[in-house]
Design a protein around this motif. Structure first.
Motif, short mmCIF file in Angstrom:
data_model
loop_
_atom_site.label_atom_id
_atom_site.label_comp_id
_atom_site.label_asym_id
_atom_site.label_seq_id
_atom_site.Cartn_x
_atom_site.Cartn_y
_atom_site.Cartn_z
N MET A 1 0.99 -1.24 -0.04
CA MET A 1 -0.09 -0.17 -0.12
C MET A 1 0.88 1.35 0.05
O MET A 1 1.80 1.54 0.99
CB MET A 1 -0.99 -0.02 1.09
N SER A 2 0.85 2.05 -1.22
CA SER A 2 1.68 3.29 -1.36
C SER A 2 1.19 4.41 -0.32
O SER A 2 1.79 5.19 -0.15
CB SER A 2 1.96 3.69 -2.76
N THR A 3 -0.18 4.42 -0.42
CA THR A 3 -0.72 5.62 0.20
C THR A 3 -2.11 5.18 1.23
O THR A 3 -2.60 4.21 0.70
CB THR A 3 -1.17 6.65 -0.61
N PRO A 4 -2.36 5.75 2.14
CA PRO A 4 -3.52 5.19 3.10
C PRO A 4 -4.63 5.47 2.10
O PRO A 4 -4.88 6.43 1.43
CB PRO A 4 -3.55 6.30 4.00
N GLY A 5 -5.27 4.30 2.05
CA GLY A 5 -6.84 4.31 1.53
C GLY A 5 -6.64 4.16 0.07
O GLY A 5 -7.72 4.15 -0.83
N SER A 6 -5.41 3.86 -0.47
CA SER A 6 -5.34 3.82 -1.98
C SER A 6 -5.78 2.16 -2.31
O SER A 6 -5.90 1.26 -1.53
CB SER A 6 -3.73 3.64 -2.47
N GLN A 7 -6.27 2.10 -3.48
CA GLN A 7 -6.70 0.94 -4.17
C GLN A 7 -5.76 0.61 -5.33
O GLN A 7 -5.85 1.28 -6.40
CB GLN A 7 -8.34 1.01 -4.74
N ALA A 8 -5.52 -0.77 -5.51
CA ALA A 8 -4.56 -1.16 -6.40
C ALA A 8 -5.31 -0.91 -7.75
O ALA A 8 -4.54 -0.52 -9.08
CB ALA A 8 -3.89 -2.37 -6.16
N ALA A 9 -6.56 -1.32 -7.81
CA ALA A 9 -7.02 -1.34 -9.17
C ALA A 9 -7.68 0.00 -9.77
O ALA A 9 -8.12 0.14 -10.76
CB ALA A 9 -8.32 -2.37 -9.08
N SER A 10 -7.46 1.25 -8.89
CA SER A 10 -7.97 2.33 -9.40
C SER A 10 -7.16 2.92 -10.55
O SER A 10 -6.07 2.71 -10.72
CB SER A 10 -7.71 3.46 -8.25
N ALA A 349 -14.84 0.60 -3.09
CA ALA A 349 -14.38 -0.49 -3.97
C ALA A 349 -15.27 -1.91 -3.66
O ALA A 349 -15.82 -2.01 -2.63
CB ALA A 349 -13.07 -0.87 -3.37
N PRO A 350 -15.41 -2.46 -4.98
CA PRO A 350 -16.33 -3.76 -4.87
C PRO A 350 -15.84 -4.54 -3.50
O PRO A 350 -14.52 -4.79 -3.43
CB PRO A 350 -16.22 -4.43 -5.97
N GLY A 351 -16.69 -5.29 -3.02
CA GLY A 351 -16.37 -5.98 -1.69
C GLY A 351 -16.14 -5.05 -0.38
O GLY A 351 -15.86 -5.66 0.67
N THR A 352 -16.20 -3.87 -0.37
CA THR A 352 -16.15 -2.88 0.81
C THR A 352 -17.40 -2.27 1.04
O THR A 352 -18.32 -2.30 0.15
CB THR A 352 -14.75 -2.00 0.64
N ARG A 353 -17.54 -1.52 2.09
CA ARG A 353 -18.30 -0.78 2.61
C ARG A 353 -18.77 0.47 1.16
O ARG A 353 -17.78 0.90 0.99
CB ARG A 353 -18.31 0.16 3.85
N GLN A 354 -19.76 0.39 0.80
CA GLN A 354 -20.24 1.46 -0.30
C GLN A 354 -21.38 2.14 0.05
O GLN A 354 -22.25 1.88 0.86
CB GLN A 354 -20.61 0.41 -1.74
N VAL A 355 -21.37 3.39 -0.30
CA VAL A 355 -22.32 4.31 -0.32
C VAL A 355 -22.80 5.04 -1.53
O VAL A 355 -21.76 5.41 -2.23
CB VAL A 355 -21.87 5.47 0.85
N PRO A 372 -13.00 5.08 -4.94
CA PRO A 372 -12.53 3.85 -4.29
C PRO A 372 -12.89 3.75 -2.74
O PRO A 372 -12.72 2.58 -2.36
CB PRO A 372 -11.03 3.75 -4.80
N LYS A 373 -13.25 4.89 -2.30
CA LYS A 373 -13.21 4.90 -0.87
C LYS A 373 -14.50 5.46 -0.31
O LYS A 373 -14.59 6.65 -0.40
CB LYS A 373 -11.71 5.42 -0.12
N ALA A 374 -15.25 4.90 0.46
CA ALA A 374 -16.42 5.44 1.07
C ALA A 374 -15.87 6.40 2.07
O ALA A 374 -14.88 6.35 2.53
CB ALA A 374 -17.40 4.56 1.78
N PRO A 375 -16.85 7.47 2.50
CA PRO A 375 -16.54 8.47 3.35
C PRO A 375 -16.28 7.64 4.87
O PRO A 375 -16.87 6.76 5.33
CB PRO A 375 -17.53 9.32 3.84
#
Length: 409
Positions: A1-10, A349-355, A372-375
């Protein structure tokens, strides 16, 4: 993980690699940093142990969190820090050591005791873009709290909003917080470009206040006063410089009609079955239609009574006369969806909490925004942020390191 909250697929995004330390609360600052986050910036939301006030602003709410907070905090990583605690302050410093941008909207002077005032930031982090948002500036208005409604009142906005015979009205949203957030994002992007092209790599302090943003956002109304001495008054739903331009009654409900030039007016009256009005000496120019709007309104209302709002909407749209129904929020979102604008997107992201939230309005052809990231929940990303601090070297000047050899790196 390069940055907090990053998603590799973004996908690649315009602001990839830019790190924003977001110490702002409520709306103007968080809205600006959310826009940057959507465009790829790594935004670390530094909150007090009590969290952003808007988390508790409800109703409405979703899963116990105010939707006010959800509206401006996606794609961010949250860490809770008490700046009065020495170790937490050092963690805040460590985040700034690695940041490109620092955004805050504390009361003027409120950050001085933590060494985070503009002068201290410039000395310790000379490459940092430091964006400060206040309500009324740092001079005579320094002690005034920056609530949007106060600015709506003091800017003149409320004075020109509402019916002439009724009380001044506020907007249905904190409009100048949003305008200031947009100005903040623009200022930050300009400062980043200037730093990149300057050759010295130095940042600068970008200062904004809600009242100045409001006066700028009032565009023709404030310019009419500044350039021509005109002090505008409330006109209800009428426009001060155009007519017809507003809602008009039909056989069942109001329809908004906006005529900006003589050609549109000719098409309007032709469609309404009163083509002779285009050549009527009372209405043959923009100025004359403004001067004789009362007479014109009577004739238009009489013609519009022959059909429903939807009937006239379809007919006027077909001939290129700007018009629109008056919808509620739910209908407005649905109409945008009907038009193919896809206004609501799943955030997370798919499989995570989504709003489900409202889409970023900017569309890029090569580097699209992503969600990629919910609040985040309060302090949700503390472990990720601390791990990122350990793995990421500081980006401070050698002179700064020498001045503070014990700083966390």
């Amino acid at each position: 993980m390069s940055t907090p909250g990053s998603q590799a697929a973004s996908p690649r995004r315009p602001l990839d690699g830019i790190v924003v330390a977001d110490f702002s609360r409520v709306l103007a600052g968080p809205y600006a940093t959310m826009l940057l986050a959507d465009m790829g910036a790594t935004v670390i939301k530094v909150e007090s142990p009590n969290g952003d006030d808007t988390r508790l602003w409800m109703p409405p709410e979703r899963d116990g969190i105010g939707t006010y907070y959800l509206s401006v905090n996606r794609n961010k990583s949250s860490i809770a820090l008490d700046l009065a605690d020495e170790q937490d302050l050092r963690t805040a410093y460590a985040i700034l050591d690695r940041a490109d941008v620092f955004v805050e909207n504390f009361k003027p002077g409120g950050l001085a005791r933590f060494g985070l005032d503009a002068e201290s930031v410039r000395e310790r982090w000379p490459r940092l873009i430091h964006a400060t948002i206040t309500g009324f500036g740092t001079a005579g208005g320094a002690s005034m709290p920056g609530y949007d409604l106060l600015v709506q009142g003091m800017s003149g906005f409320m004075h020109v909003t509402g019916h002439p015979d009724a009380d001044p009205q506020r907007a249905g949203v904190a409009i100048f917080d949003v305008v200031t957030g947009l100005h903040t994002a623009v200022g930050i992007l300009a400062a980043l470009l200037e730093r990149q092209g300057s050759g010295d790599g130095l940042g600068q302090h970008v200062a904004l206040n809600l009242l100045s943003s409001a006066l700028s956002g009032l565009v023709n109304q404030t310019t009419g006063y500044a350039a021509a001495g005109d002090n505008p008054q409330r006109l209800g739903n009428d426009h001060p410089s155009l007519y017809p331009y507003g809602p008009f009654p039909t056989a069942d409900q109001d329809l908004i009609i906006c005529v900006g030039n003589d050609h549109q007016f000719a098409r309007l009256v032709q469609t309404l079955g009163v083509p002779e009005l285009a050549a009527d000496p009372r209405f043959e120019s923009v100025l004359l239609r403004n001067q004789n709007r009362d007479e014109l309104r009577v004739l238009m209302v009489e013609a519009l009574a022959a059909g429903t709002a939807d009937h006239w909407f379809q007919r006027l749209q077909a001939v290129g006369v700007p018009c629109a129904p008056i919808l509620d929020i739910a209908q407005g979102v649905q109409r945008a969806d009907d038009l193919g604008l896809e206004p609501v997107v799943p955030v997370g992201a798919p499989g995570t909490r989504q709003v489900p939230l409202i889409r970023n309005p900017v569309s890029f052809s090569r580097t699209p925004v992503a969600y990629p990231k919910a609040p985040p929940h309060l302090d949700e990303d503390a472990a990720d942020v601390r791990a990122w601090l350990e793995a990421t070297p500081a980006r401070r000047h050698d002179a700064d390191r020498a001045a503070d050899p014990e700083a966390v790196r």
